[in-house]
Motif scaffolding. Structure first.
Motif, PDB file in Angstrom:
ATOM      1  N   THR A   8       0.917 -12.559  -4.335  1.00 53.31           N
ATOM      2  CA  THR A   8       0.292 -11.681  -3.461  1.00 53.31           C
ATOM      3  C   THR A   8       1.060 -11.197  -2.197  1.00 53.31           C
ATOM      4  O   THR A   8       1.378 -12.302  -1.559  1.00 53.31           O
ATOM      5  CB  THR A   8      -1.206 -11.827  -3.263  1.00 53.31           C
ATOM      6  OG1 THR A   8      -1.684 -12.333  -4.400  1.00 53.31           O
ATOM      7  CG2 THR A   8      -1.762 -10.684  -2.621  1.00 53.31           C
TER       8      THR A   8
ATOM      9  N   ASN B  46      -2.523  -1.568   0.559  1.00 54.42           N
ATOM     10  CA  ASN B  46      -1.728  -2.238   1.763  1.00 54.42           C
ATOM     11  C   ASN B  46      -1.630  -3.760   1.317  1.00 54.42           C
ATOM     12  O   ASN B  46      -1.192  -4.635   2.061  1.00 54.42           O
ATOM     13  CB  ASN B  46      -2.898  -2.562   2.866  1.00 54.42           C
ATOM     14  CG  ASN B  46      -4.104  -3.432   2.127  1.00 54.42           C
ATOM     15  OD1 ASN B  46      -4.320  -3.570   1.252  1.00 54.42           O
ATOM     16  ND2 ASN B  46      -5.198  -3.560   3.175  1.00 54.42           N
ATOM     17  N   HIS B  47      -1.330  -3.782  -0.135  1.00 57.34           N
ATOM     18  CA  HIS B  47      -0.777  -5.015  -0.576  1.00 57.34           C
ATOM     19  C   HIS B  47      -0.441  -4.889  -2.272  1.00 57.34           C
ATOM     20  O   HIS B  47      -0.844  -3.796  -2.504  1.00 57.34           O
ATOM     21  CB  HIS B  47      -1.786  -6.278  -0.678  1.00 57.34           C
ATOM     22  CG  HIS B  47      -3.019  -6.220  -1.395  1.00 57.34           C
ATOM     23  ND1 HIS B  47      -4.238  -5.336  -1.183  1.00 57.34           N
ATOM     24  CD2 HIS B  47      -3.442  -6.479  -2.770  1.00 57.34           C
ATOM     25  CE1 HIS B  47      -4.990  -5.307  -2.240  1.00 57.34           C
ATOM     26  NE2 HIS B  47      -4.475  -6.191  -3.121  1.00 57.34           N
TER      27      HIS B  47
ATOM     28  N   ARG C   2       0.901  -8.891   1.242  1.00 50.61           N
ATOM     29  CA  ARG C   2       0.003  -7.844   2.276  1.00 50.61           C
ATOM     30  C   ARG C   2       1.013  -7.286   3.442  1.00 50.61           C
ATOM     31  O   ARG C   2       1.579  -8.099   3.839  1.00 50.61           O
ATOM     32  CB  ARG C   2      -1.168  -8.763   2.544  1.00 50.61           C
ATOM     33  CG  ARG C   2      -1.849  -9.032   1.354  1.00 50.61           C
ATOM     34  CD  ARG C   2      -3.465 -10.044   2.078  1.00 50.61           C
ATOM     35  NE  ARG C   2      -4.043 -10.301   0.780  1.00 50.61           N
ATOM     36  CZ  ARG C   2      -4.999  -9.515  -0.121  1.00 50.61           C
ATOM     37  NH1 ARG C   2      -4.979  -8.264   0.246  1.00 50.61           N
ATOM     38  NH2 ARG C   2      -5.731  -9.948  -1.238  1.00 50.61           N
TER      39      ARG C   2
ATOM     40  N   LYS D 201      -2.818  -6.342   7.680  1.00 51.24           N
ATOM     41  CA  LYS D 201      -3.679  -5.694   6.806  1.00 51.24           C
ATOM     42  C   LYS D 201      -3.371  -3.971   6.816  1.00 51.24           C
ATOM     43  O   LYS D 201      -4.225  -3.420   6.139  1.00 51.24           O
ATOM     44  CB  LYS D 201      -5.063  -6.012   6.854  1.00 51.24           C
ATOM     45  CG  LYS D 201      -5.342  -7.369   6.727  1.00 51.24           C
ATOM     46  CD  LYS D 201      -6.814  -7.674   6.675  1.00 51.24           C
ATOM     47  CE  LYS D 201      -7.313  -9.101   6.337  1.00 51.24           C
ATOM     48  NZ  LYS D 201      -8.732  -9.574   6.480  1.00 51.24           N
TER      49      LYS D 201
END
Length: 315
Positions: free
Chosen positions: A17, A59-60, A19, A23
């Motif tokens: 993950t 945003n990720h 990001r 954020k």
């Protein structure tokens, strides 16, 4: 800031993950999404990354990624570094775009890959962006059910192989597998992650610890490593030393500080608080005692025996 624990080895399988910094969104239009996908492709070409599943959110992004060469850091530098350079140049900005410390969980793929693939593909549904995963353009789900562009760099065979049959049967069964959780509350497969770093059963976790962490020293700014290869408690060290040297021994106290500093994984402050001394005193006592050991062979043998008793020899 604490550092994440990176476990890298040939054939490792990860849930990744990454990001946006603070954020913030990392995509402004379709061409941005496509550009990141192009870096996924070049990662497979240049660094032999095997990308099983992806999902790009505003945003990720998520990846299920395999590293035949054990080069995760190299792969992620290529993907995140290249995309940041592209984005900053295109939008005339500077600085960090992505959080520098992407999350990389090493996974027992035989046990968790299929569940993680479903979890990732349902991300846009959970976020309320679409009602069905096939309606979302920026994930690998449409490729898995035969409705996408089917890029050559996306490796679907491993996960589809769980659904025995020809390719059309596998695609249909996979689609059913993913969609059967829509509308229901379900537990994230990531809930079982150990030390924010490993996802698998006890045998898998012990294999990782034995093969890839067994000879690593405990580093105080990597909490996950401390958790995984934590030595005995400071209380256990104290009990053992008092048995060997007596309760009022000055040398015994130095041994306790030394062993706690070298092997417990506790911070200097935690050790200092326990012995009612400063952090600098902990470091100083430990360093001076190590110098004593270099000159006193008999004492060194005794300390090695104590370490062995405390199951510290492989830490």
């Amino acid at each position: 800031m604490t550092r994440p624990l990176r476990i890298e080895y040939a054939g490792a399988f990860y849930h990744i993950t990454s990001r946006g910094n603070e954020k913030k969104n990392i995509f402004k239009n379709d061409s941005d999404y496509r550009k990141l996908l192009s870096y996924f492709e070049t990662a497979t070409e240049r660094y032999k990354a095997v990308i099983h599943v992806y999902c790009l959110m505003s945003n990720h992004y998520h990846l299920l990624l395999e590293t035949p060469l054990g080069n995760l850091s190299q792969i992620m530098r290529h993907i995140n570094g290249s995309y940041t350079t592209y984005f900053n140049k295109k939008y005339q900005r500077s600085g960090h775009l992505l959080q520098g410390r992407y999350r990389a969980i090493v996974v027992d793929k035989d046990e968790y890959a299929i569940e993680l693939s479903r979890y990732i593909h349902l991300n846009p549904v959970r976020a309320g962006i679409v009602k069905k995963p096939e309606a979302y353009r920026w994930s690998s789900y449409r490729d898995y059910i035969g409705k996408g562009e089917n890029p050559g760099w996306l490796f679907k065979d491993f996960i589809l192989g769980y659904f025995k049959g020809n390719i059309y049967d596998e695609q249909k069964k996979y689609g059913k597998f993913v969609n059967e959780l829509i509308g229901y509350e379900y537990e994230s497969p990531l809930k079982g992650v150990v030390a924010s770093t490993i996802l698998g059963g006890n045998d898998f976790i012990e294999m990782i610890k034995d093969r890839y962490l067994g000879k690593r020293k405990v580093e105080r700014d990597i909490p996950a490593l401390r958790e995984l290869i934590r030595g005995p408690s400071i209380e256990e060290v104290e009990v053992r030393i008092k048995e060997e040297f007596g309760c009022e021994s000055k040398i015994g106290r130095k041994v306790m500080v030394y062993l706690s500093h070298r092997y417990s994984g506790l911070s200097l402050k935690e050790i200092g608080d326990y012995f009612s001394i400063s952090e600098s005193a902990v470091s100083q006592i430990s360093r001076r005692f190590e110098q004593i050991l270099d000159k006193d062979t008999k004492l060194k043998v005794k300390i090695e025996k104590i370490k062995s008793d405390l199951i510290l020899s492989n830490v």
